[in-house]
Design a protein around this motif. Structure first.
Motif, PDB file in Angstrom:
ATOM      1  N   TYR A 153       0.817  -1.218   0.000  1.00 38.94           N
ATOM      2  CA  TYR A 153       0.000   0.000   0.000  1.00 38.94           C
ATOM      3  C   TYR A 153       0.851   1.267   0.000  1.00 38.94           C
ATOM      4  O   TYR A 153       0.353   2.353  -0.243  1.00 38.94           O
ATOM      5  N   HIS A 154       2.128   1.136   0.332  1.00 41.39           N
ATOM      6  CA  HIS A 154       2.934   2.324   0.664  1.00 41.39           C
ATOM      7  C   HIS A 154       4.020   2.662  -0.339  1.00 41.39           C
ATOM      8  O   HIS A 154       4.647   3.705  -0.224  1.00 41.39           O
ATOM      9  N   LEU A 155       4.273   1.769  -1.313  1.00 43.26           N
ATOM     10  CA  LEU A 155       5.333   2.027  -2.292  1.00 43.26           C
ATOM     11  C   LEU A 155       4.750   2.061  -3.706  1.00 43.26           C
ATOM     12  O   LEU A 155       3.735   1.417  -3.978  1.00 43.26           O
ATOM     13  N   PRO A 156       5.407   2.761  -4.615  1.00 43.37           N
ATOM     14  CA  PRO A 156       4.862   2.903  -5.972  1.00 43.37           C
ATOM     15  C   PRO A 156       5.082   1.662  -6.850  1.00 43.37           C
ATOM     16  O   PRO A 156       5.981   0.850  -6.589  1.00 43.37           O
ATOM     17  N   LEU A 157       4.296   1.558  -7.892  1.00 45.50           N
ATOM     18  CA  LEU A 157       4.375   0.441  -8.842  1.00 45.50           C
ATOM     19  C   LEU A 157       5.728   0.381  -9.555  1.00 45.50           C
ATOM     20  O   LEU A 157       6.143  -0.659 -10.036  1.00 45.50           O
ATOM     21  N   GLY A 158       6.403   1.508  -9.617  1.00 46.27           N
ATOM     22  CA  GLY A 158       7.679   1.544 -10.334  1.00 46.27           C
ATOM     23  C   GLY A 158       8.894   1.200  -9.493  1.00 46.27           C
ATOM     24  O   GLY A 158      10.025   1.274  -9.990  1.00 46.27           O
ATOM     25  N   GLY A 197       8.505  -5.217  -1.113  1.00 51.22           N
ATOM     26  CA  GLY A 197       7.766  -4.156  -0.437  1.00 51.22           C
ATOM     27  C   GLY A 197       8.074  -4.123   1.051  1.00 51.22           C
ATOM     28  O   GLY A 197       7.274  -3.623   1.834  1.00 51.22           O
ATOM     29  N   ALA A 198       9.229  -4.661   1.416  1.00 56.36           N
ATOM     30  CA  ALA A 198       9.567  -4.781   2.835  1.00 56.36           C
ATOM     31  C   ALA A 198      10.681  -3.801   3.216  1.00 56.36           C
ATOM     32  O   ALA A 198      10.791  -2.735   2.627  1.00 56.36           O
ATOM     33  N   VAL A 199      11.512  -4.184   4.208  1.00 51.36           N
ATOM     34  CA  VAL A 199      12.460  -3.221   4.786  1.00 51.36           C
ATOM     35  C   VAL A 199      13.480  -2.725   3.762  1.00 51.36           C
ATOM     36  O   VAL A 199      13.812  -1.536   3.735  1.00 51.36           O
ATOM     37  N   LEU A 200      13.967  -3.613   2.919  1.00 58.85           N
ATOM     38  CA  LEU A 200      15.021  -3.226   1.976  1.00 58.85           C
ATOM     39  C   LEU A 200      14.518  -2.154   1.003  1.00 58.85           C
ATOM     40  O   LEU A 200      15.070  -1.048   0.930  1.00 58.85           O
ATOM     41  N   GLU A 201      13.457  -2.468   0.283  1.00 55.50           N
ATOM     42  CA  GLU A 201      12.981  -1.514  -0.721  1.00 55.50           C
ATOM     43  C   GLU A 201      12.379  -0.271  -0.082  1.00 55.50           C
ATOM     44  O   GLU A 201      12.556   0.847  -0.583  1.00 55.50           O
ATOM     45  N   THR A 202      11.665  -0.447   1.027  1.00 57.10           N
ATOM     46  CA  THR A 202      11.058   0.719   1.679  1.00 57.10           C
ATOM     47  C   THR A 202      12.137   1.673   2.182  1.00 57.10           C
ATOM     48  O   THR A 202      12.046   2.897   2.004  1.00 57.10           O
ATOM     49  N   SER A 203      13.184   1.121   2.788  1.00 55.25           N
ATOM     50  CA  SER A 203      14.253   1.980   3.327  1.00 55.25           C
ATOM     51  C   SER A 203      15.006   2.685   2.205  1.00 55.25           C
ATOM     52  O   SER A 203      15.311   3.879   2.293  1.00 55.25           O
ATOM     53  N   MET A 204      15.312   1.946   1.144  1.00 48.64           N
ATOM     54  CA  MET A 204      16.019   2.579   0.023  1.00 48.64           C
ATOM     55  C   MET A 204      15.180   3.700  -0.587  1.00 48.64           C
ATOM     56  O   MET A 204      15.694   4.776  -0.907  1.00 48.64           O
ATOM     57  N   LEU A 230      12.876   5.413   0.966  1.00 44.71           N
ATOM     58  CA  LEU A 230      12.815   6.517   1.935  1.00 44.71           C
ATOM     59  C   LEU A 230      14.061   7.386   1.844  1.00 44.71           C
ATOM     60  O   LEU A 230      14.000   8.601   2.020  1.00 44.71           O
ATOM     61  N   HIS A 231      15.189   6.758   1.572  1.00 48.37           N
ATOM     62  CA  HIS A 231      16.436   7.523   1.446  1.00 48.37           C
ATOM     63  C   HIS A 231      16.481   8.292   0.123  1.00 48.37           C
ATOM     64  O   HIS A 231      16.860   9.466   0.095  1.00 48.37           O
ATOM     65  N   LEU A 232      16.073   7.642  -0.958  1.00 53.43           N
ATOM     66  CA  LEU A 232      16.288   8.224  -2.291  1.00 53.43           C
ATOM     67  C   LEU A 232      15.094   9.032  -2.809  1.00 53.43           C
ATOM     68  O   LEU A 232      15.281  10.082  -3.418  1.00 53.43           O
ATOM     69  N   PHE A 233      13.902   8.520  -2.594  1.00 50.02           N
ATOM     70  CA  PHE A 233      12.706   9.161  -3.156  1.00 50.02           C
ATOM     71  C   PHE A 233      11.592   9.204  -2.112  1.00 50.02           C
ATOM     72  O   PHE A 233      10.533   8.578  -2.301  1.00 50.02           O
ATOM     73  N   ALA A 278      15.121   5.877   6.514  1.00 42.55           N
ATOM     74  CA  ALA A 278      16.042   6.464   5.538  1.00 42.55           C
ATOM     75  C   ALA A 278      17.490   6.137   5.892  1.00 42.55           C
ATOM     76  O   ALA A 278      18.334   5.992   5.004  1.00 42.55           O
ATOM     77  N   GLU A 279      17.783   6.010   7.198  1.00 41.98           N
ATOM     78  CA  GLU A 279      19.158   5.703   7.620  1.00 41.98           C
ATOM     79  C   GLU A 279      19.564   4.302   7.146  1.00 41.98           C
ATOM     80  O   GLU A 279      20.655   4.105   6.620  1.00 41.98           O
ATOM     81  N   ILE A 280      18.661   3.338   7.354  1.00 41.25           N
ATOM     82  CA  ILE A 280      18.934   1.988   6.838  1.00 41.25           C
ATOM     83  C   ILE A 280      19.050   2.048   5.321  1.00 41.25           C
ATOM     84  O   ILE A 280      19.920   1.420   4.713  1.00 41.25           O
ATOM     85  N   GLY A 281      18.176   2.830   4.701  1.00 41.87           N
ATOM     86  CA  GLY A 281      18.209   2.966   3.249  1.00 41.87           C
ATOM     87  C   GLY A 281      19.547   3.480   2.758  1.00 41.87           C
ATOM     88  O   GLY A 281      20.089   2.971   1.772  1.00 41.87           O
TER      89      GLY A 281
END
Ligand code: ZN
Ligand code: MN
Length: 268
Positions: free
Chosen positions: A38-43, A178-185, A187-190, A234-237
């Motif tokens: 629900y929280h990250l984009p399709l791209g 859609g978990a910690v890895l992609e969400t954190s990255m 949050l850091h980048l976009f 974002a820090e993990i990202g």
């Protein structure tokens, strides 16, 4: 004009010059158009593959080709499945042919060092086939000096980073959707593309050790995330992005910019 590493930003003479004079490495990001909860984009997958390619290209004298945004079908046990609205996929044969064609086009214009940077789990062996067939086709055409490196941008994560990012344990790459890895990255980048208020409380997916066709959507947590995204930051990202930038650029340096290849390189 600032020096862009994005192929789409370059004029054709500048692209040609970098291939001829700088022995540029061509990076082809491959992603997916796929639900990410629900929280990250399709791209998410192609956006990440492209950004990690861009960062690596800046370090190693690369040019990032326009990404292959569409990808092989999301699978229940690794991407939540192809039934989600918005998950817009290619048949395997279409992906193979598209990537095979593009790789041969790079070579036709003089690229000899090419990297396929994958950001979507299900693409793996379709990209293997595309690289294999492109190299074979080129060989039949008498072009024998093209080398293609293929990797996931997140192929390895160090134990130090895993301990900080996953205090409760790493779920493994297939469940990192859609978990910690992609969400954190992201949050850091976009950060403007992430809605942390919509991170779901679904439990992690618990799949049987086999697939079914057609797949059973009931196996997938409703959000489409296969492991919880809580704890993302974002820090993990930033740690992950730095680590993966080192990983990808290190691989390209090792294969394409060793002392031997550097001696042949004519950087103006
Ligand atoms: Zn993804
Ligand atoms: Mn994916």
């Amino acid at each position: 004009m600032s020096r862009s590493v994005m192929m789409s930003d370059l004029s054709w003479p500048e692209y040609k010059r970098r291939l001829e004079e700088e022995d540029a490495i061509i990076l082809l990001p491959v992603g997916a158009v796929e639900q990410h909860g629900y929280h990250l984009p399709l791209g998410t997958d192609w956006i990440m593959a492209t950004e990690m390619s861009r960062r690596a290209a800046e370090r190693v004298g690369g040019i990032v080709a326009p990404p292959v945004m569409y990808a092989y079908k999301s699978q229940i046990r690794s991407g939540g499945g192809n039934h989600y609205c918005g998950t817009t996929s290619l048949d395997g044969a279409s992906l193979i042919e598209m990537v095979r064609d593009v790789l041969k086009e790079f070579a036709r214009h003089g690229a000899r060092k090419i990297a396929v940077i994958d950001g979507h789990y299900e693409n793996e062996f379709f990209l293997t086939e595309a690289c294999d067939l492109a190299v074979r086709d080129l060989r039949y055409d008498g072009v024998t000096d093209v080398r293609i490196l293929k990797m996931r941008y997140c192929e390895e994560i160090s134990d130090e980073v895993l301990e900080i990012a996953y205090p409760a344990g790493y779920p493994g790459l297939a469940l990192e959707h859609g978990a910690v890895l992609e969400t954190s990255m992201m949050l850091h980048l976009f950060p403007h593309l992430v809605d942390v208020s919509k991170i779901s409380d679904d439990p992690p997916a618990d799949f049987p050790p086999y697939d079914l066709y057609p797949g059973n959507p009931d196996w997938v947590p409703p959000s489409g995330c296969l492991a919880p995204a809580h704890g993302s930051s974002a820090e993990i990202g930033k740690m992950l992005v730095d680590e993966f930038t080192d990983l990808v650029s290190g691989a390209l340096e090792a294969q394409f910019r060793t002392a031997q290849t550097a001696a042949e390189r004519k950087v103006s």
